[in-house]
Design an enzyme around this catalytic site. Structure first.
Site, PDB file in Angstrom:
ATOM      1  N   ASP A  28       4.579  -4.132   4.925  1.00  0.00           N
ATOM      2  CA  ASP A  28       5.915  -4.301   5.496  1.00  0.00           C
ATOM      3  C   ASP A  28       6.942  -3.542   4.666  1.00  0.00           C
ATOM      4  O   ASP A  28       6.817  -3.437   3.450  1.00  0.00           O
ATOM      5  CB  ASP A  28       6.263  -5.791   5.525  1.00  0.00           C
ATOM      6  CG  ASP A  28       7.449  -6.108   6.408  1.00  0.00           C
ATOM      7  OD1 ASP A  28       7.831  -5.236   7.221  1.00  0.00           O
ATOM      8  OD2 ASP A  28       7.998  -7.214   6.286  1.00  0.00           O
ATOM      9  N   HIS A  45       7.463   5.483   7.936  1.00  0.00           N
ATOM     10  CA  HIS A  45       6.068   5.307   8.352  1.00  0.00           C
ATOM     11  C   HIS A  45       5.172   6.376   7.723  1.00  0.00           C
ATOM     12  O   HIS A  45       4.032   6.093   7.341  1.00  0.00           O
ATOM     13  CB  HIS A  45       5.966   5.345   9.872  1.00  0.00           C
ATOM     14  CG  HIS A  45       6.654   4.195  10.549  1.00  0.00           C
ATOM     15  ND1 HIS A  45       6.502   2.889  10.140  1.00  0.00           N
ATOM     16  CD2 HIS A  45       7.509   4.156  11.624  1.00  0.00           C
ATOM     17  CE1 HIS A  45       7.219   2.096  10.923  1.00  0.00           C
ATOM     18  NE2 HIS A  45       7.840   2.831  11.820  1.00  0.00           N
ATOM     19  N   LEU A 139     -16.593   0.355  -0.393  1.00  0.00           N
ATOM     20  CA  LEU A 139     -15.455  -0.462   0.045  1.00  0.00           C
ATOM     21  C   LEU A 139     -15.388  -0.542   1.568  1.00  0.00           C
ATOM     22  O   LEU A 139     -15.458   0.468   2.260  1.00  0.00           O
ATOM     23  CB  LEU A 139     -14.155   0.151  -0.489  1.00  0.00           C
ATOM     24  CG  LEU A 139     -12.844  -0.482  -0.015  1.00  0.00           C
ATOM     25  CD1 LEU A 139     -12.666  -1.872  -0.592  1.00  0.00           C
ATOM     26  CD2 LEU A 139     -11.664   0.420  -0.385  1.00  0.00           C
TER      27      LEU A 139
END
Length: 248
Positions: A28, A45, A139
């Site tokens: 956020d 963004h 991962l």
């Protein structure tokens, strides 16, 4: 923070210690980051995409087993159409630019949410990326796309109801394990830590079931500024917490 210095979250071999295997992040603050710099939201963004790259690299080097990122919520459709289009474009651009590096770094890619409702070209690109990385065993990066935890639970309940109606399962046998097996995250390790950036202190419909006993950490850092030091700091906080799971 130096990545070579002694740290309670990183073992000498680069493997995370202290019990944290699965970390999820609510990314956020892109818009606020851009606004502070008098830039358009798209710039925020784009900077957020760079934070994604840094964080995935750091998580792999630290030794986390799984990293789940809240990339596009089911509520994000309420944003202006131009911003939604920009976000979809950035997702496609990220996959094209980073797929080689993800593969070299042995990263697996998983998807949760109703991502198949995106446009066909993006859906195909997501499928191709998952397929290319499917043989890796490092991962696990999971992107939550068109995801909402309440919707996830509704879909899980519908599956159970359909199975019970078909006689495949006895309603009396439905327990937490049965529900978890039908969630989008069924093949992921239990969630240990949820991080939310930008100072907001809520889960915003993210992994509500999975977060039942996860530790929560809210940081003022805006997502585009998040980096390895911020991830290590969060994991250090996690190590210092006492997890009793309802016991003494």
């Amino acid at each position: 923070m130096s990545t070579q210095a002694a740290s309670p979250v990183v073992a000498s071999g680069g493997v995370a210690v202290g019990g944290a295997r699965h970390v999820a992040i609510i990314m956020d603050g892109n818009g606020r980051w851009a606004k502070k710099r008098f830039l358009p939201r798209l710039a925020g963004h784009r900077a957020g995409i760079e934070a994604v790259r840094r964080t995935i690299t750091a998580a792999g080097e630290i030794g986390l087993q799984a990293l789940t990122l809240y990339a596009f919520s089911s509520e994000n459709w309420r944003r202006p159409a131009t911003e939604v289009s920009d976000l979809m474009g950035l997702l496609g651009h990220y996959l094209r630019r980073e797929i080689d590096a993800l593969d070299r770094n042995n990263v697996q890619l998983r998807l949760i949410g109703e991502w198949r409702k995106f446009e066909a070209d993006l859906v195909n690109q997501l499928l191709e990326a998952c397929e290319r990385l499917s043989k890796n065993d490092g991962l696990i990066v999971t992107l939550a796309l068109n995801y909402g935890a309440q919707d996830e639970l509704v879909r899980a309940m519908r599956k159970l109801a359909e199975e019970a109606r078909a006689g495949a399962i006895d309603p009396e046998t439905i327990d937490t394990q049965a529900i978890e097996a039908r969630l989008d995250t069924a093949d992921l390790p239990p969630l240990d830590l949820v991080i939310r950036t930008s100072g907001e202190s809520r889960l915003s419909n993210f992994l509500l079931w999975q977060a039942a006993y996860a530790e929560l950490l809210f940081t003022e850092t805006l997502w585009p500024d998040f980096d390895r030091a911020a991830l290590e700091s969060a994991l250090e906080c996690f190590v210092q917490r006492e997890r009793r799971f309802g016991g003494l």
